[in-house]
Design a protein around this motif. Structure first.
Motif, PDB file in Angstrom:
ATOM      1  N   ALA A  20      46.247  10.658  57.543  1.00 14.78           N
ATOM      2  CA  ALA A  20      45.030  10.141  56.918  1.00 14.78           C
ATOM      3  C   ALA A  20      43.846  10.159  57.861  1.00 14.78           C
ATOM      4  CB  ALA A  20      45.254   8.714  56.428  1.00 14.78           C
ATOM      5  N   GLN A  21      44.101  10.308  59.165  1.00 12.56           N
ATOM      6  CA  GLN A  21      43.029  10.264  60.127  1.00 12.56           C
ATOM      7  C   GLN A  21      42.679  11.670  60.608  1.00 12.56           C
ATOM      8  OE1 GLN A  21      43.488   7.399  63.253  1.00 12.56           O
ATOM      9  NE2 GLN A  21      44.921   6.197  62.066  1.00 12.56           N
ATOM     10  N   PRO A  22      41.367  11.932  60.812  1.00 13.32           N
ATOM     11  CA  PRO A  22      40.971  13.201  61.398  1.00 13.32           C
ATOM     12  C   PRO A  22      41.606  13.378  62.771  1.00 13.32           C
ATOM     13  CG  PRO A  22      39.085  12.039  60.473  1.00 13.32           C
ATOM     14  CD  PRO A  22      40.238  11.096  60.450  1.00 13.32           C
ATOM     15  N   GLU A  23      41.691  14.620  63.221  1.00 13.69           N
ATOM     16  CA  GLU A  23      42.391  14.929  64.464  1.00 13.69           C
ATOM     17  C   GLU A  23      41.706  14.327  65.689  1.00 13.69           C
ATOM     18  OE1 GLU A  23      43.654  19.028  66.287  1.00 13.69           O
ATOM     19  OE2 GLU A  23      44.048  19.030  64.139  1.00 13.69           O
ATOM     20  N   ARG A  65      40.650   6.420  57.917  1.00 10.61           N
ATOM     21  CA  ARG A  65      39.960   7.071  56.797  1.00 10.61           C
ATOM     22  C   ARG A  65      38.440   6.923  56.815  1.00 10.61           C
ATOM     23  NH1 ARG A  65      43.096   8.784  52.329  1.00 10.61           N
ATOM     24  NH2 ARG A  65      45.299   8.234  52.486  1.00 10.61           N
ATOM     25  N   PHE A  66      37.893   6.096  57.690  1.00 14.07           N
ATOM     26  CA  PHE A  66      36.453   5.857  57.694  1.00 14.07           C
ATOM     27  C   PHE A  66      35.801   6.405  58.960  1.00 14.07           C
ATOM     28  CE2 PHE A  66      38.026   2.628  54.796  1.00 14.07           C
ATOM     29  CZ  PHE A  66      37.109   2.698  53.748  1.00 14.07           C
ATOM     30  N   ALA A  67      34.615   6.999  58.774  1.00 13.60           N
ATOM     31  CA  ALA A  67      33.857   7.525  59.905  1.00 13.60           C
ATOM     32  C   ALA A  67      32.370   7.335  59.634  1.00 13.60           C
ATOM     33  CB  ALA A  67      34.173   8.996  60.135  1.00 13.60           C
ATOM     34  N   ILE A  68      31.592   7.382  60.697  1.00 14.30           N
ATOM     35  CA  ILE A  68      30.141   7.331  60.587  1.00 14.30           C
ATOM     36  C   ILE A  68      29.589   8.605  61.215  1.00 14.30           C
ATOM     37  CG2 ILE A  68      29.927   5.998  62.741  1.00 14.30           C
ATOM     38  CD1 ILE A  68      27.451   4.676  61.449  1.00 14.30           C
ATOM     39  N   ALA A  69      28.601   9.223  60.548  1.00 13.16           N
ATOM     40  CA  ALA A  69      28.136  10.534  60.991  1.00 13.16           C
ATOM     41  C   ALA A  69      26.607  10.627  60.901  1.00 13.16           C
ATOM     42  CB  ALA A  69      28.776  11.641  60.160  1.00 13.16           C
ATOM     43  N   PRO A  70      25.904  10.278  61.960  1.00 16.64           N
ATOM     44  CA  PRO A  70      24.453  10.497  61.990  1.00 16.64           C
ATOM     45  C   PRO A  70      24.136  11.967  62.245  1.00 16.64           C
ATOM     46  CG  PRO A  70      25.181   9.512  64.038  1.00 16.64           C
ATOM     47  CD  PRO A  70      26.389   9.578  63.153  1.00 16.64           C
ATOM     48  N   GLU A  71      22.978  12.401  61.771  1.00 13.50           N
ATOM     49  CA  GLU A  71      22.530  13.775  61.949  1.00 13.50           C
ATOM     50  C   GLU A  71      21.058  13.791  62.339  1.00 13.50           C
ATOM     51  OE1 GLU A  71      23.156  15.819  58.292  1.00 13.50           O
ATOM     52  OE2 GLU A  71      25.312  15.410  58.213  1.00 13.50           O
ATOM     53  N   VAL A  72      20.645  14.863  62.976  1.00 16.57           N
ATOM     54  CA  VAL A  72      19.228  15.150  63.206  1.00 16.57           C
ATOM     55  C   VAL A  72      19.003  16.583  62.736  1.00 16.57           C
ATOM     56  CG1 VAL A  72      17.361  15.311  64.887  1.00 16.57           C
ATOM     57  CG2 VAL A  72      19.178  13.605  65.206  1.00 16.57           C
ATOM     58  N   VAL A  73      18.238  16.731  61.644  1.00 15.00           N
ATOM     59  CA  VAL A  73      18.139  18.020  60.966  1.00 15.00           C
ATOM     60  C   VAL A  73      16.683  18.353  60.650  1.00 15.00           C
ATOM     61  CG1 VAL A  73      18.856  19.350  58.950  1.00 15.00           C
ATOM     62  CG2 VAL A  73      20.404  17.656  59.915  1.00 15.00           C
ATOM     63  N   PRO A 111      42.960  14.381  54.704  1.00  9.07           N
ATOM     64  CA  PRO A 111      42.533  14.780  56.050  1.00  9.07           C
ATOM     65  C   PRO A 111      41.450  15.852  56.053  1.00  9.07           C
ATOM     66  CG  PRO A 111      44.916  14.584  55.970  1.00  9.07           C
ATOM     67  CD  PRO A 111      44.437  14.462  54.550  1.00  9.07           C
ATOM     68  N   SER A 112      41.325  16.587  54.941  1.00  8.09           N
ATOM     69  CA  SER A 112      40.361  17.689  54.896  1.00  8.09           C
ATOM     70  C   SER A 112      39.132  17.395  54.049  1.00  8.09           C
ATOM     71  CB  SER A 112      41.044  18.958  54.350  1.00  8.09           C
ATOM     72  OG  SER A 112      42.090  19.376  55.196  1.00  8.09           O
ATOM     73  N   LEU A 113      39.126  16.313  53.308  1.00  6.37           N
ATOM     74  CA  LEU A 113      38.037  16.058  52.359  1.00  6.37           C
ATOM     75  C   LEU A 113      37.518  14.638  52.506  1.00  6.37           C
ATOM     76  CD1 LEU A 113      36.371  16.997  49.851  1.00  6.37           C
ATOM     77  CD2 LEU A 113      38.210  16.012  48.446  1.00  6.37           C
ATOM     78  N   SER A 114      36.184  14.525  52.649  1.00  6.19           N
ATOM     79  CA  SER A 114      35.570  13.207  52.727  1.00  6.19           C
ATOM     80  C   SER A 114      34.440  13.068  51.714  1.00  6.19           C
ATOM     81  CB  SER A 114      35.020  12.937  54.134  1.00  6.19           C
ATOM     82  OG  SER A 114      33.910  13.773  54.416  1.00  6.19           O
ATOM     83  N   ILE A 115      34.257  11.844  51.236  1.00  4.62           N
ATOM     84  CA  ILE A 115      33.108  11.476  50.419  1.00  4.62           C
ATOM     85  C   ILE A 115      32.083  10.854  51.351  1.00  4.62           C
ATOM     86  CG2 ILE A 115      32.286  10.060  48.497  1.00  4.62           C
ATOM     87  CD1 ILE A 115      35.154  10.125  47.401  1.00  4.62           C
ATOM     88  N   ASP A 116      30.850  11.343  51.289  1.00  2.66           N
ATOM     89  CA  ASP A 116      29.817  10.926  52.237  1.00  2.66           C
ATOM     90  C   ASP A 116      28.668  10.227  51.501  1.00  2.66           C
ATOM     91  OD1 ASP A 116      31.447  12.527  53.825  1.00  2.66           O
ATOM     92  OD2 ASP A 116      30.108  14.252  53.668  1.00  2.66           O
ATOM     93  N   PHE A 117      28.236   9.104  52.042  1.00  2.33           N
ATOM     94  CA  PHE A 117      27.123   8.368  51.443  1.00  2.33           C
ATOM     95  C   PHE A 117      26.353   7.643  52.533  1.00  2.33           C
ATOM     96  CE2 PHE A 117      25.317   4.391  49.844  1.00  2.33           C
ATOM     97  CZ  PHE A 117      24.484   4.881  48.833  1.00  2.33           C
ATOM     98  N   GLY A 118      25.015   7.620  52.407  1.00  2.00           N
ATOM     99  CA  GLY A 118      24.247   6.889  53.409  1.00  2.00           C
ATOM    100  C   GLY A 118      22.752   7.039  53.251  1.00  2.00           C
ATOM    101  N   ILE A 165      37.323  23.559  56.064  1.00  5.39           N
ATOM    102  CA  ILE A 165      37.946  24.809  55.650  1.00  5.39           C
ATOM    103  C   ILE A 165      38.804  25.409  56.754  1.00  5.39           C
ATOM    104  CG2 ILE A 165      36.167  25.320  53.950  1.00  5.39           C
ATOM    105  CD1 ILE A 165      34.870  27.194  55.949  1.00  5.39           C
ATOM    106  N   ALA A 166      38.630  24.930  57.973  1.00  6.13           N
ATOM    107  CA  ALA A 166      39.451  25.334  59.121  1.00  6.13           C
ATOM    108  C   ALA A 166      39.488  24.152  60.085  1.00  6.13           C
ATOM    109  CB  ALA A 166      38.877  26.580  59.798  1.00  6.13           C
TER     110      ALA A 166
END
Length: 204
Positions: A20-23, A65-73, A111-118, A165-166
């Motif tokens: 359930a956890q990313p690598e 199963r939970f993660a936080i992902a900030p971005e600068v785009v 492990p391969s699919l997440s729902i993202d909201f923020g 996808i990989a």
């Protein structure tokens, strides 16, 4: 026999938690994508246009199963619409480019699919208005600086999916809805940003 069954159940549960956890607990990397941007809101006549984005992301697994992902785009955004006046065809395009900083909360369904909201905050770095005209004989274009007519900060919320996808490569689909108006005054002062995105990224 009872001990064997208990041991087997414990092994299955442990495997389930591990799967359930990313690598990796922390990853980062570049992402690029294609956007379909538009404006929405009261009295808004703009249609959409294809644009692009590119930047970096950081992801930290905070719990199972939970993660936080900030971005600068960097994201090229805006909208366009067409009109005809006195036999002259006009294509009006608003170019409003931002440095966007979304902070996505991720729930890993698998492990391969997440729902993202923020939430997302965007900083306006470029605002231009283009009028391309065609009277059937001649074509022309005028460009007007819109810096003083557009707001410097934009707030929105984002919802999407990330699929690995990989091992280190993922694709994302996301829609970001602006919650504040883009323009300070004028006919379209209630127009807000909308952005449908498809992106690909690489994890380090």
């Amino acid at each position: 026999m009872k001990k064997i069954v208990i041991a087997f159940v414990c092994m299955v549960m442990a495997a389930g938690v591990a799967m359930a956890q990313p690598e990796k607990s922390f990853t980062f990397g570049p992402k690029i994508g294609v956007d379909y941007t538009h404006f929405w809101g009261k009295n808004c006549e703009h249609g959409g246009q294809l644009n692009y984005q590119g930047g970096v992301f950081f992801e930290y697994v905070v719990a199972n199963r939970f993660a936080i992902a900030p971005e600068v785009v960097f994201a090229a955004q805006g909208g366009k619409y067409k009109n005809e006046m006195f036999g002259i065809k006009h294509t009006f395009t608003e170019h409003v480019n931002y440095i966007n900083v979304p902070v996505m909360l991720k729930y890993y369904v698998t492990p391969s699919l997440s729902i993202d909201f923020g939430p997302q905050v965007g900083f306006n770095i470029y605002s231009k208005f283009t009028d391309e005209l065609d009277d059937g004989t001649h074509k022309g274009k005028t460009v007007t600086d819109q810096k003083d007519a557009t707001k410097s900060v934009d707030f929105g919320v984002a919802l999407g999916l990330t699929y690995n996808i990989a091992k280190d490569v993922f694709v994302q689909g996301r829609y970001t809805m602006g919650m504040t108006s883009v323009f300070k005054t004028g006919e379209y002062n209630e127009a807000k940003n909308g952005n449908a995105q498809i992106a690909i990224g690489y994890r380090f």
